[in-house]
Design a protein around this motif. Structure first.
Motif, PDB file in Angstrom:
ATOM      1  N   ALA A  19       0.837  -1.195   0.000  1.00 19.86           N
ATOM      2  CA  ALA A  19       0.000   0.000   0.000  1.00 19.86           C
ATOM      3  C   ALA A  19       0.875   1.249   0.000  1.00 19.86           C
ATOM      4  O   ALA A  19       1.850   1.328   0.744  1.00 19.86           O
ATOM      5  CB  ALA A  19      -0.910   0.000   1.221  1.00 19.86           C
ATOM      6  N   LEU A  55      -3.456  -9.415  -9.392  1.00 15.87           N
ATOM      7  CA  LEU A  55      -4.400  -9.042  -8.345  1.00 15.87           C
ATOM      8  C   LEU A  55      -4.110  -7.636  -7.837  1.00 15.87           C
ATOM      9  O   LEU A  55      -2.978  -7.308  -7.506  1.00 15.87           O
ATOM     10  CB  LEU A  55      -4.328 -10.044  -7.193  1.00 15.87           C
ATOM     11  CG  LEU A  55      -4.601 -11.495  -7.587  1.00 15.87           C
ATOM     12  CD1 LEU A  55      -4.417 -12.404  -6.380  1.00 15.87           C
ATOM     13  CD2 LEU A  55      -5.988 -11.655  -8.179  1.00 15.87           C
ATOM     14  N   SER A  57      -5.628  -4.655  -5.159  1.00 16.68           N
ATOM     15  CA  SER A  57      -6.548  -4.260  -4.091  1.00 16.68           C
ATOM     16  C   SER A  57      -6.589  -2.747  -4.008  1.00 16.68           C
ATOM     17  O   SER A  57      -5.557  -2.088  -4.066  1.00 16.68           O
ATOM     18  CB  SER A  57      -6.094  -4.825  -2.746  1.00 16.68           C
ATOM     19  OG  SER A  57      -6.229  -6.216  -2.726  1.00 16.68           O
ATOM     20  N   SER A  58      -7.785  -2.217  -3.842  1.00 16.08           N
ATOM     21  CA  SER A  58      -7.933  -0.768  -3.729  1.00 16.08           C
ATOM     22  C   SER A  58      -7.479  -0.265  -2.368  1.00 16.08           C
ATOM     23  O   SER A  58      -7.114   0.889  -2.226  1.00 16.08           O
ATOM     24  CB  SER A  58      -9.374  -0.360  -3.994  1.00 16.08           C
ATOM     25  OG  SER A  58     -10.236  -1.013  -3.086  1.00 16.08           O
ATOM     26  N   GLU A  59      -7.506  -1.134  -1.370  1.00 17.34           N
ATOM     27  CA  GLU A  59      -7.051  -0.780  -0.025  1.00 17.34           C
ATOM     28  C   GLU A  59      -6.764  -2.065   0.732  1.00 17.34           C
ATOM     29  O   GLU A  59      -7.271  -3.133   0.365  1.00 17.34           O
ATOM     30  CB  GLU A  59      -8.088   0.062   0.702  1.00 17.34           C
ATOM     31  CG  GLU A  59      -9.440  -0.603   0.804  1.00 17.34           C
ATOM     32  CD  GLU A  59     -10.497   0.339   1.343  1.00 17.34           C
ATOM     33  OE1 GLU A  59     -11.146  -0.045   2.329  1.00 17.34           O
ATOM     34  OE2 GLU A  59     -10.653   1.433   0.800  1.00 17.34           O
ATOM     35  N   PRO A  60      -5.966  -1.992   1.784  1.00  9.91           N
ATOM     36  CA  PRO A  60      -5.666  -3.196   2.556  1.00  9.91           C
ATOM     37  C   PRO A  60      -6.942  -3.857   3.065  1.00  9.91           C
ATOM     38  O   PRO A  60      -7.856  -3.192   3.547  1.00  9.91           O
ATOM     39  CB  PRO A  60      -4.812  -2.688   3.715  1.00  9.91           C
ATOM     40  CG  PRO A  60      -4.217  -1.413   3.213  1.00  9.91           C
ATOM     41  CD  PRO A  60      -5.258  -0.819   2.296  1.00  9.91           C
ATOM     42  N   ALA A  62      -9.258  -5.211   1.292  1.00 12.05           N
ATOM     43  CA  ALA A  62     -10.307  -5.248   0.270  1.00 12.05           C
ATOM     44  C   ALA A  62     -10.144  -6.506  -0.585  1.00 12.05           C
ATOM     45  O   ALA A  62      -9.051  -7.040  -0.724  1.00 12.05           O
ATOM     46  CB  ALA A  62     -10.217  -4.010  -0.624  1.00 12.05           C
ATOM     47  N   VAL A  63     -11.242  -6.956  -1.162  1.00 12.89           N
ATOM     48  CA  VAL A  63     -11.185  -8.092  -2.079  1.00 12.89           C
ATOM     49  C   VAL A  63     -10.443  -7.639  -3.328  1.00 12.89           C
ATOM     50  O   VAL A  63     -10.811  -6.636  -3.950  1.00 12.89           O
ATOM     51  CB  VAL A  63     -12.609  -8.571  -2.442  1.00 12.89           C
ATOM     52  CG1 VAL A  63     -12.557  -9.670  -3.496  1.00 12.89           C
ATOM     53  CG2 VAL A  63     -13.355  -9.026  -1.211  1.00 12.89           C
ATOM     54  N   PRO A  64      -9.368  -8.340  -3.701  1.00 19.38           N
ATOM     55  CA  PRO A  64      -8.597  -7.906  -4.862  1.00 19.38           C
ATOM     56  C   PRO A  64      -9.332  -8.137  -6.172  1.00 19.38           C
ATOM     57  O   PRO A  64     -10.158  -9.044  -6.288  1.00 19.38           O
ATOM     58  CB  PRO A  64      -7.322  -8.748  -4.792  1.00 19.38           C
ATOM     59  CG  PRO A  64      -7.657  -9.911  -3.933  1.00 19.38           C
ATOM     60  CD  PRO A  64      -8.767  -9.496  -3.044  1.00 19.38           C
ATOM     61  N   ILE A  65      -9.036  -7.306  -7.141  1.00 22.96           N
ATOM     62  CA  ILE A  65      -9.568  -7.428  -8.494  1.00 22.96           C
ATOM     63  C   ILE A  65      -8.537  -8.195  -9.307  1.00 22.96           C
ATOM     64  O   ILE A  65      -7.365  -7.822  -9.327  1.00 22.96           O
ATOM     65  CB  ILE A  65      -9.777  -6.032  -9.126  1.00 22.96           C
ATOM     66  CG1 ILE A  65     -10.740  -5.198  -8.295  1.00 22.96           C
ATOM     67  CG2 ILE A  65     -10.238  -6.157 -10.575  1.00 22.96           C
ATOM     68  CD1 ILE A  65     -10.724  -3.716  -8.641  1.00 22.96           C
ATOM     69  N   ASP A  66      -8.959  -9.260  -9.984  1.00 21.65           N
ATOM     70  CA  ASP A  66      -8.068  -9.976 -10.898  1.00 21.65           C
ATOM     71  C   ASP A  66      -8.174  -9.247 -12.236  1.00 21.65           C
ATOM     72  O   ASP A  66      -9.162  -9.400 -12.963  1.00 21.65           O
ATOM     73  CB  ASP A  66      -8.463 -11.445 -11.027  1.00 21.65           C
ATOM     74  CG  ASP A  66      -7.468 -12.239 -11.852  1.00 21.65           C
ATOM     75  OD1 ASP A  66      -6.466 -11.665 -12.329  1.00 21.65           O
ATOM     76  OD2 ASP A  66      -7.694 -13.448 -12.037  1.00 21.65           O
ATOM     77  N   THR A  78     -13.306   1.599 -11.800  1.00 25.95           N
ATOM     78  CA  THR A  78     -12.568   1.372 -10.565  1.00 25.95           C
ATOM     79  C   THR A  78     -11.058   1.433 -10.736  1.00 25.95           C
ATOM     80  O   THR A  78     -10.355   1.893  -9.848  1.00 25.95           O
ATOM     81  CB  THR A  78     -12.945  -0.015  -9.979  1.00 25.95           C
ATOM     82  OG1 THR A  78     -14.360  -0.084  -9.860  1.00 25.95           O
ATOM     83  CG2 THR A  78     -12.307  -0.246  -8.631  1.00 25.95           C
TER      84      THR A  78
END
Length: 115
Positions: A19, A55, A57-60, A62-66, A78
């Motif tokens: 982050a 992967l 993540s928008s923030e610690p 958070a569910v990561p986006i693949d 996003t």
């Protein structure tokens, strides 16, 4: 490619960012920077194929986006310009050689985030 031949433009890329960290891809022309960025941002042509995972993540916590599996709506709303960015090389929109890259990126971040 004629005859349907596959071309591997980028292989075996791996990096981890914590982050608050920032990564810039820098290298000689033709080394795959734009292809990698295009793959991460979903900007490759329709006939391009990607493998693997990326992967984000928008923030610690958070569910990561693949990223390779993400749909266009997720990438547009996003990811692009919010979590990941691309500074394309072109005669009209290049980084100026009379200022440091850092100062130009700071200017962009300030403009986007108002800080």
């Amino acid at each position: 490619m004629p005859g349907g031949a596959d071309i591997a433009a980028v292989n075996d890329v791996s990096f981890n960012l914590s982050a608050g960290e920032c990564l810039a891809l820098v290298g000689e022309s033709g080394c795959g920077k734009s292809v990698l960025a295009g793959a991460l941002l979903g900007l490759l042509p329709g006939n391009a194929r990607t493998r693997g995972s990326a992967l984000l993540s928008s923030e610690p916590g958070a569910v990561p986006i693949d990223l390779p599996a993400a749909d266009e709506r997720t990438l547009a709303r996003t990811v692009r310009g919010r979590l990941l960015g691309l500074v394309p090389q072109s005669p009209a929109g290049h980084l100026t050689p009379v200022r440091t890259v850092r100062s130009q990126l700071r200017e962009t971040i300030r403009a986007l985030h108002g800080t």
